[in-house]
Design an enzyme around this catalytic site. Structure first.
Site, short mmCIF file in Angstrom:
data_model
loop_
_atom_site.label_atom_id
_atom_site.label_comp_id
_atom_site.label_asym_id
_atom_site.label_seq_id
_atom_site.Cartn_x
_atom_site.Cartn_y
_atom_site.Cartn_z
N SER A 58 3.51 -23.73 -25.70
CA SER A 58 3.98 -23.02 -26.13
C SER A 58 5.10 -22.07 -26.07
O SER A 58 5.76 -20.92 -26.18
CB SER A 58 2.10 -21.67 -25.80
OG SER A 58 1.35 -21.66 -25.97
N LYS A 61 7.66 -20.81 -28.27
CA LYS A 61 7.24 -19.49 -29.07
C LYS A 61 8.18 -18.76 -28.97
O LYS A 61 7.88 -17.91 -30.15
CB LYS A 61 6.10 -19.14 -29.04
CG LYS A 61 4.48 -20.18 -29.79
CD LYS A 61 3.41 -19.58 -29.20
CE LYS A 61 1.90 -19.90 -29.61
NZ LYS A 61 0.90 -20.77 -29.25
N SER A 123 -0.23 -14.85 -27.43
CA SER A 123 0.25 -16.04 -27.50
C SER A 123 -0.30 -17.23 -28.67
O SER A 123 -1.03 -18.95 -29.19
CB SER A 123 -0.30 -17.42 -26.41
OG SER A 123 1.01 -18.89 -26.35
#
Length: 379
Positions: A58, A61, A123
């Site tokens: 993540s 991101k 997230s």
């Protein structure tokens, strides 16, 4: 009658910063990949496989968030624009997946600023897919744009195959690329950066906390993003702004647990803060020369460096740098503040040469008719 003649002036300046001796202990980390960098100077304090492509989970991101910031700044979208949640985004990133989610529902319309918070704080995989589909038609097309943008930004070891960081064999970033991307986020979109320090966000009646452990344990911590998959292990891209104004950016990945991630992150940041400092070798507020002026209301004008020259170094090091200032004088009035008068060449301790413009520190107006007559005849 006196006629002014131009002459080249060269000044040699030597500066030194003497520090209290302190021996820096060698840093060791359990992270498989790691980087610690000064955000202002780009100086690398610690590097462990930092240029090696890895599975970022993540943490990638951050690139999705950057694409959103850029699209809004360009005027293509507004923060109150609403994006619709597709069945695909719900299936791939929603609550039923068991992964990180914003708990969005199919056909729901969500403001873009809320989606950004859902990506950074919660997230949310669903939030990332919603953004990708609405901005580029498909997640795959958005990922291709992410890769293209990353290359333009100098992120040499980054390839994106999705907007979420969900495992894909070709979805890769290096620790150094994550640090450079963080540097861009902080510098390019400071008005949005405060979101990264927000500890919780509630959407659809569900409150979720920010997973960044440093926000709860280290003064000055204000971002950026955690990551975890079975393939990547536990990772963190983080930033801390010290009381003296320094900002450190850290990336760690490949750790075995959340606790190990928290411990290693705190240890690495504390080591950087305790053992390094920044010294300003050129200060824009300090005049480096007084330059003669011809036909001006003032006889001289102060000259300063166009920008500060900051060097990151171990506190135990004595930093010495020499500068050569070159300029022609006298300078014909009128002179505007910020006008280039010459150059400054600084030799850093590692023998690197840095050239900086020498600028006028203030305005100098031209004398009137009688002042010109007086100057021409030596009055």
């Amino acid at each position: 009658m006196r006629i002014s003649q131009s002459k080249l002036c060269i000044l040699a300046l030597v500066g030194a910063v003497f520090a209290t001796p302190l021996s820096a202990e060698t840093l060791k980390t359990k992270a498989k990949y790691a980087l610690l960098m000064d955000a202002d100077t780009g100086y690398i304090m610690f590097d462990k496989k930092a240029d090696e492509p890895m599975h970022p989970a993540s943490m990638s991101k951050l690139m999705t968030a950057y694409m959103i910031d850029e699209a809004v700044k360009s005027g293509k979208y507004k923060w109150d624009d609403e994006f619709e949640v597709s069945e695909n985004a719900w299936k791939k990133g929603g609550a039923a997946t068991g992964g990180s989610t914003m708990f969005l529902e199919p056909k729901q319309k969500v403001r873009l600023d809320d989606l950004l918070k859902g990506i950074i704080i919660q997230s949310g995989n669903d939030a990332c897919i919603v953004v990708a589909e609405n901005m580029a038609g498909t997640e795959e097309a958005f990922a291709a744009k992410m890769t293209q943008k990353a290359k333009k930004m100098g992120l040499k070891n980054s390839t994106f195959k999705n907007a979420t960081g969900i495992p894909h064999p070709e979805h890769l970033m290096s620790a150094k690329d994550l640090a450079l991307l963080s540097q861009h986020i902080i510098r390019d979109y400071p008005e949005q950066y405060e979101i990264y320090s927000q500890k919780e966000f509630t959407y659809n009646g569900i409150k979720q906390g920010n997973r960044n452990p440093l926000l709860y344990s280290l003064d000055g911590a204000d971002g950026l993003k955690t990551g975890h998959t079975q393939k990547s292990g536990y990772g963190l891209t983080a930033s801390v702004k010290a009381k003296d104004g320094r900002r450190l950016i850290m990336v760690i990945n490949g750790l075995k647990s959340m606790n190990e991630r928290a411990e290693e992150a705190r240890k690495m940041m504390s080591w950087g803060l305790a053992n390094f400092q920044n010294s300003n070798l050129l200060d824009t507020q300090k005049p480096l020369a007084s330059v003669d002026v011809w036909l001006g209301e003032a006889k001289t004008v102060n000259a300063v460096a166009a920008k500060n020259l900051i060097q990151t170094h171990l506190i135990s090091d004595d930093i010495q740098a020499s500068s050569v200032v070159r300029y022609q004088q006298p300078v014909l009035a009128p002179i505007k503040k910020g006008q280039k008068l010459g150059t400054i060449t600084t030799i850093l301790p590692d023998k690197t040469l840095v050239e900086t413009d020498l600028l006028a520190a203030e305005n100098v107006e031209k004398v009137g008719f009688f002042g010109k007559i007086k100057a021409l005849f030596g009055g």
